[in-house]
Design an enzyme around this catalytic site. Structure first.
Site, PDB file in Angstrom:
ATOM      1  N   ASP A 144      -1.596  -0.982   6.068  1.00  0.00           N
ATOM      2  CA  ASP A 144      -1.767  -0.309   7.357  1.00  0.00           C
ATOM      3  C   ASP A 144      -3.212  -0.160   7.794  1.00  0.00           C
ATOM      4  O   ASP A 144      -3.468   0.467   8.820  1.00  0.00           O
ATOM      5  CB  ASP A 144      -1.119   1.080   7.309  1.00  0.00           C
ATOM      6  N   ASP A 179      -0.125   5.185   0.934  1.00  0.00           N
ATOM      7  CA  ASP A 179      -0.377   6.146   2.013  1.00  0.00           C
ATOM      8  C   ASP A 179      -0.436   5.446   3.363  1.00  0.00           C
ATOM      9  O   ASP A 179      -1.221   4.510   3.558  1.00  0.00           O
ATOM     10  CB  ASP A 179      -1.704   6.877   1.778  1.00  0.00           C
ATOM     11  N   ASP A 227       0.874  -1.168   0.000  1.00  0.00           N
ATOM     12  CA  ASP A 227       0.000   0.000   0.000  1.00  0.00           C
ATOM     13  C   ASP A 227       0.918   1.226   0.000  1.00  0.00           C
ATOM     14  O   ASP A 227       2.124   1.110   0.256  1.00  0.00           O
ATOM     15  CB  ASP A 227      -0.886  -0.027   1.243  1.00  0.00           C
TER      16      ASP A 227
END
Length: 224
Positions: free
Chosen positions: A173, A10, A8
């Site tokens: 995250d 961001d 991922d």
């Protein structure tokens, strides 16, 4: 046999919250509302996307302000424009990212990015951060008609990098990343140095990463 590690963007590779919040606040200031979000306290909201930030800000408006119909759509377009014009002012890679990418490449693993950030913005940011050339594939929110947690963007990232889904895993995250990995039938490692910290363990991922230094060994364990 090499595998594929998919990231991922961001909140995983880089802390982008400061520039995201700044773009949202620019929209609020344009309506005479001032800065409604705090870059530190609202970092987690930033990682849930532009509309999440706008709605969080709107919820803090004084009762004397009324938004006109279509304000959110208008502000969302404005937010993307502001963000694109100042995409890497405050954004920084998390500690150890580049060293970990180097070690993974040395181990023979393919690398890819699968993000819910619009593709053009993701491409720009990765170039600004100086790491675009590390990834053999990059799938954004609008690359396909669907986005995470649908597994198809993940699959496209793996195959675009020349890998096989069965020999891959995701580093992320958020709950979206957890659900994406489950849908794709792969393992997921979630970071504990993002805004949610150790609380991310509530999602019961296959592994938790306290620092990117741990990633190459994890890849060796999972992919050989």
């Amino acid at each position: 046999m090499a595998g594929t590690v998919v990231f991922d963007l961001d909140g995983t590779l880089a802390d982008t919250s400061g520039d995201l919040v700044a773009a949202a606040n620019a929209c609020f200031r344009a309506r005479g509302l001032g800065d409604l979000l705090d870059p530190t306290q609202d970092a987690l909201t930033a990682f849930h996307g532009g509309r999440a930030m706008l709605r969080a800000g709107y919820s803090r408006m004084s009762t004397e302000h009324l938004l006109p119909p279509g304000a959110e759509d208008e502000d969302f377009d404005r937010l993307l424009s502001h963000y694109g014009a100042a995409i890497a002012v405050h954004t920084k890679l998390y500690p150890g990212v580049e060293a970990a990418l180097d070690r993974l490449a040395e181990q023979g693993h393919r690398l890819a990015v699968c993000t819910n950030k619009p593709e053009a913005l993701a491409e720009t940011l990765l170039r600004e951060l100086g790491i675009r050339d590390r990834f053999a594939a990059m799938i954004g929110a609008d690359t396909l008609p669907v986005r995470k947690p649908d597994p198809r963007p993940y699959t496209a990232a793996v195959t675009g990098a020349g890998g096989e889904v069965g020999r891959s895993f995701l580093v992320g995250d958020t709950e979206t990343d957890r659900k994406t990995a489950a849908a794709a039938g792969v393992k997921v490692a979630l970071i504990t140095f993002g805004p949610e910290g150790e609380a991310i363990s509530r999602l019961a991922p296959d592994a938790l990463l306290a620092h990117f230094d741990q990633l190459p060994d994890l890849a060796r364990d999972w992919l050989g």
